[in-house]
Write a protein that holds these residues in place. Structure first.
Motif, PDB file in Angstrom:
ATOM      1  N   VAL A  57       3.611   4.179 -61.393  1.00 50.70           N
ATOM      2  CA  VAL A  57       4.088   2.942 -60.775  1.00 50.70           C
ATOM      3  C   VAL A  57       3.387   2.710 -59.440  1.00 50.70           C
ATOM      4  O   VAL A  57       3.095   3.640 -58.700  1.00 50.70           O
ATOM      5  CB  VAL A  57       5.623   2.973 -60.591  1.00 50.70           C
ATOM      6  CG1 VAL A  57       6.053   4.077 -59.647  1.00 50.70           C
ATOM      7  CG2 VAL A  57       6.153   1.633 -60.140  1.00 50.70           C
ATOM      8  N   ASN A  58       3.119   1.451 -59.173  1.00 52.73           N
ATOM      9  CA  ASN A  58       2.615   1.008 -57.886  1.00 52.73           C
ATOM     10  C   ASN A  58       3.774   0.255 -57.228  1.00 52.73           C
ATOM     11  O   ASN A  58       3.993  -0.927 -57.485  1.00 52.73           O
ATOM     12  CB  ASN A  58       1.399   0.093 -58.075  1.00 52.73           C
ATOM     13  CG  ASN A  58       0.794  -0.338 -56.765  1.00 52.73           C
ATOM     14  OD1 ASN A  58       1.071   0.230 -55.723  1.00 52.73           O
ATOM     15  ND2 ASN A  58      -0.033  -1.367 -56.819  1.00 52.73           N
ATOM     16  N   LEU A  59       4.554   0.948 -56.418  1.00 52.78           N
ATOM     17  CA  LEU A  59       5.766   0.386 -55.837  1.00 52.78           C
ATOM     18  C   LEU A  59       5.461  -0.676 -54.790  1.00 52.78           C
ATOM     19  O   LEU A  59       4.569  -0.513 -53.961  1.00 52.78           O
ATOM     20  CB  LEU A  59       6.592   1.485 -55.172  1.00 52.78           C
ATOM     21  CG  LEU A  59       7.244   2.483 -56.106  1.00 52.78           C
ATOM     22  CD1 LEU A  59       7.807   3.638 -55.317  1.00 52.78           C
ATOM     23  CD2 LEU A  59       8.324   1.825 -56.923  1.00 52.78           C
ATOM     24  N   THR A  60       6.236  -1.738 -54.817  1.00 54.15           N
ATOM     25  CA  THR A  60       6.136  -2.791 -53.816  1.00 54.15           C
ATOM     26  C   THR A  60       7.478  -2.925 -53.098  1.00 54.15           C
ATOM     27  O   THR A  60       8.484  -2.372 -53.546  1.00 54.15           O
ATOM     28  CB  THR A  60       5.780  -4.140 -54.474  1.00 54.15           C
ATOM     29  OG1 THR A  60       6.788  -4.465 -55.436  1.00 54.15           O
ATOM     30  CG2 THR A  60       4.427  -4.070 -55.165  1.00 54.15           C
ATOM     31  N   ARG A  61       7.478  -3.649 -52.010  1.00 51.98           N
ATOM     32  CA  ARG A  61       8.690  -3.909 -51.227  1.00 51.98           C
ATOM     33  C   ARG A  61       9.422  -2.623 -50.843  1.00 51.98           C
ATOM     34  O   ARG A  61      10.644  -2.554 -50.857  1.00 51.98           O
ATOM     35  CB  ARG A  61       9.606  -4.877 -51.949  1.00 51.98           C
ATOM     36  CG  ARG A  61       8.964  -6.232 -52.220  1.00 51.98           C
ATOM     37  CD  ARG A  61       9.931  -7.242 -52.780  1.00 51.98           C
ATOM     38  NE  ARG A  61      11.147  -7.371 -52.031  1.00 51.98           N
ATOM     39  CZ  ARG A  61      11.309  -8.132 -50.937  1.00 51.98           C
ATOM     40  NH1 ARG A  61      10.299  -8.811 -50.454  1.00 51.98           N
ATOM     41  NH2 ARG A  61      12.471  -8.200 -50.325  1.00 51.98           N
ATOM     42  N   VAL A  62       8.668  -1.599 -50.461  1.00 49.42           N
ATOM     43  CA  VAL A  62       9.247  -0.303 -50.087  1.00 49.42           C
ATOM     44  C   VAL A  62       9.831  -0.389 -48.683  1.00 49.42           C
ATOM     45  O   VAL A  62       9.140  -0.752 -47.735  1.00 49.42           O
ATOM     46  CB  VAL A  62       8.186   0.814 -50.152  1.00 49.42           C
ATOM     47  CG1 VAL A  62       8.791   2.146 -49.756  1.00 49.42           C
ATOM     48  CG2 VAL A  62       7.573   0.880 -51.537  1.00 49.42           C
ATOM     49  N   ALA A  63      11.098  -0.061 -48.561  1.00 50.27           N
ATOM     50  CA  ALA A  63      11.794  -0.012 -47.271  1.00 50.27           C
ATOM     51  C   ALA A  63      11.646  -1.313 -46.487  1.00 50.27           C
ATOM     52  O   ALA A  63      11.419  -1.299 -45.285  1.00 50.27           O
ATOM     53  CB  ALA A  63      11.309   1.186 -46.454  1.00 50.27           C
ATOM     54  N   PHE A  64      11.782  -2.442 -47.156  1.00 47.66           N
ATOM     55  CA  PHE A  64      11.642  -3.734 -46.469  1.00 47.66           C
ATOM     56  C   PHE A  64      12.723  -3.933 -45.409  1.00 47.66           C
ATOM     57  O   PHE A  64      12.533  -4.670 -44.463  1.00 47.66           O
ATOM     58  CB  PHE A  64      11.661  -4.880 -47.478  1.00 47.66           C
ATOM     59  CG  PHE A  64      10.304  -5.461 -47.724  1.00 47.66           C
ATOM     60  CD1 PHE A  64       9.210  -4.651 -47.923  1.00 47.66           C
ATOM     61  CD2 PHE A  64      10.116  -6.827 -47.745  1.00 47.66           C
ATOM     62  CE1 PHE A  64       7.949  -5.192 -48.149  1.00 47.66           C
ATOM     63  CE2 PHE A  64       8.863  -7.375 -47.965  1.00 47.66           C
ATOM     64  CZ  PHE A  64       7.781  -6.558 -48.164  1.00 47.66           C
ATOM     65  N   GLY A  65      13.850  -3.273 -45.576  1.00 47.07           N
ATOM     66  CA  GLY A  65      14.938  -3.413 -44.607  1.00 47.07           C
ATOM     67  C   GLY A  65      14.717  -2.647 -43.319  1.00 47.07           C
ATOM     68  O   GLY A  65      15.447  -2.809 -42.362  1.00 47.07           O
ATOM     69  N   GLY A  66      13.729  -1.787 -43.269  1.00 49.42           N
ATOM     70  CA  GLY A  66      13.450  -0.972 -42.085  1.00 49.42           C
ATOM     71  C   GLY A  66      12.970   0.401 -42.492  1.00 49.42           C
ATOM     72  O   GLY A  66      12.849   0.705 -43.672  1.00 49.42           O
ATOM     73  N   ASN A  67      12.720   1.242 -41.505  1.00 50.22           N
ATOM     74  CA  ASN A  67      12.265   2.602 -41.794  1.00 50.22           C
ATOM     75  C   ASN A  67      13.326   3.348 -42.589  1.00 50.22           C
ATOM     76  O   ASN A  67      14.512   3.029 -42.526  1.00 50.22           O
ATOM     77  CB  ASN A  67      11.939   3.333 -40.498  1.00 50.22           C
ATOM     78  CG  ASN A  67      10.757   2.716 -39.792  1.00 50.22           C
ATOM     79  OD1 ASN A  67       9.912   2.078 -40.408  1.00 50.22           O
ATOM     80  ND2 ASN A  67      10.695   2.881 -38.486  1.00 50.22           N
ATOM     81  N   LEU A  68      12.903   4.347 -43.325  1.00 49.88           N
ATOM     82  CA  LEU A  68      13.788   5.043 -44.255  1.00 49.88           C
ATOM     83  C   LEU A  68      13.699   6.548 -44.038  1.00 49.88           C
ATOM     84  O   LEU A  68      12.609   7.092 -43.874  1.00 49.88           O
ATOM     85  CB  LEU A  68      13.360   4.684 -45.685  1.00 49.88           C
ATOM     86  CG  LEU A  68      14.236   5.082 -46.846  1.00 49.88           C
ATOM     87  CD1 LEU A  68      15.634   4.482 -46.715  1.00 49.88           C
ATOM     88  CD2 LEU A  68      13.606   4.620 -48.152  1.00 49.88           C
ATOM     89  N   ASN A  69      14.844   7.214 -44.023  1.00 50.23           N
ATOM     90  CA  ASN A  69      14.913   8.666 -43.886  1.00 50.23           C
ATOM     91  C   ASN A  69      15.569   9.251 -45.129  1.00 50.23           C
ATOM     92  O   ASN A  69      16.787   9.193 -45.276  1.00 50.23           O
ATOM     93  CB  ASN A  69      15.723   9.054 -42.640  1.00 50.23           C
ATOM     94  CG  ASN A  69      15.050   8.615 -41.371  1.00 50.23           C
ATOM     95  OD1 ASN A  69      13.966   9.071 -41.065  1.00 50.23           O
ATOM     96  ND2 ASN A  69      15.684   7.712 -40.650  1.00 50.23           N
ATOM     97  N   LEU A  70      14.754   9.775 -46.034  1.00 54.11           N
ATOM     98  CA  LEU A  70      15.266  10.338 -47.281  1.00 54.11           C
ATOM     99  C   LEU A  70      15.575  11.821 -47.110  1.00 54.11           C
ATOM    100  O   LEU A  70      14.872  12.527 -46.379  1.00 54.11           O
ATOM    101  CB  LEU A  70      14.235  10.181 -48.399  1.00 54.11           C
ATOM    102  CG  LEU A  70      13.845   8.756 -48.770  1.00 54.11           C
ATOM    103  CD1 LEU A  70      12.731   8.783 -49.810  1.00 54.11           C
ATOM    104  CD2 LEU A  70      15.052   7.981 -49.270  1.00 54.11           C
ATOM    105  N   ALA A  71      16.603  12.291 -47.814  1.00 56.88           N
ATOM    106  CA  ALA A  71      16.901  13.724 -47.815  1.00 56.88           C
ATOM    107  C   ALA A  71      15.843  14.468 -48.616  1.00 56.88           C
ATOM    108  O   ALA A  71      15.452  15.579 -48.268  1.00 56.88           O
ATOM    109  CB  ALA A  71      18.289  13.976 -48.389  1.00 56.88           C
ATOM    110  N   SER A  72      15.379  13.856 -49.707  1.00 58.46           N
ATOM    111  CA  SER A  72      14.315  14.474 -50.503  1.00 58.46           C
ATOM    112  C   SER A  72      13.638  13.421 -51.369  1.00 58.46           C
ATOM    113  O   SER A  72      14.214  12.378 -51.673  1.00 58.46           O
ATOM    114  CB  SER A  72      14.864  15.591 -51.392  1.00 58.46           C
ATOM    115  OG  SER A  72      15.730  15.071 -52.384  1.00 58.46           O
ATOM    116  N   LEU A  73      12.409  13.722 -51.728  1.00 57.30           N
ATOM    117  CA  LEU A  73      11.630  12.882 -52.638  1.00 57.30           C
ATOM    118  C   LEU A  73      10.991  13.813 -53.650  1.00 57.30           C
ATOM    119  O   LEU A  73      10.209  14.690 -53.288  1.00 57.30           O
ATOM    120  CB  LEU A  73      10.549  12.107 -51.882  1.00 57.30           C
ATOM    121  CG  LEU A  73       9.566  11.302 -52.733  1.00 57.30           C
ATOM    122  CD1 LEU A  73      10.296  10.166 -53.451  1.00 57.30           C
ATOM    123  CD2 LEU A  73       8.443  10.748 -51.872  1.00 57.30           C
TER     124      LEU A  73
END
Length: 95
Positions: A57-73
């Motif tokens: 996948v080529n993801l679009t609109r990633v974190a458009f609401g602001g920066n993101l802090n994930l616990a894990s990816l």
């Protein structure tokens, strides 16, 4: 001192209770912020994100609401995940 440790443990427990695990399904399109693409809702701060085996996948609109802090990816075997955005965002992965 025991009260401080108990309070700290309680805060950590509550904080982890709000995080969720959500897995990419790509059910609608390639937009990160579309809930129809995730099995448990759009990832939010503190969440665990999984891309299953054989995802491309080529993801679009990633974190458009602001920066993101994930616990894990987690990107599982034989997968290609590309993040494309028209705005600059930071995604921090804690673990």
């Amino acid at each position: 001192m025991k009260k401080v440790y108990f309070l700290l443990a309680a805060v950590l427990l509550v904080a982890t209770a709000w995080s969720k695990t959500t897995t990419w399904t790509g059910g609608a399109n390639t937009a990160w912020d579309n809930a129809a693409n995730w099995d448990n809702g759009v990832p939010a701060n503190g969440d665990h994100v999984i891309f299953p085996n054989n995802t491309s996948v080529n993801l679009t609109r990633v974190a458009f609401g602001g920066n993101l802090n994930l616990a894990s990816l987690t990107i599982l075997g034989n997968s290609t995940v590309r993040f494309s955005n028209s705005v600059i965002r930071t995604i921090t992965i804690t673990n």
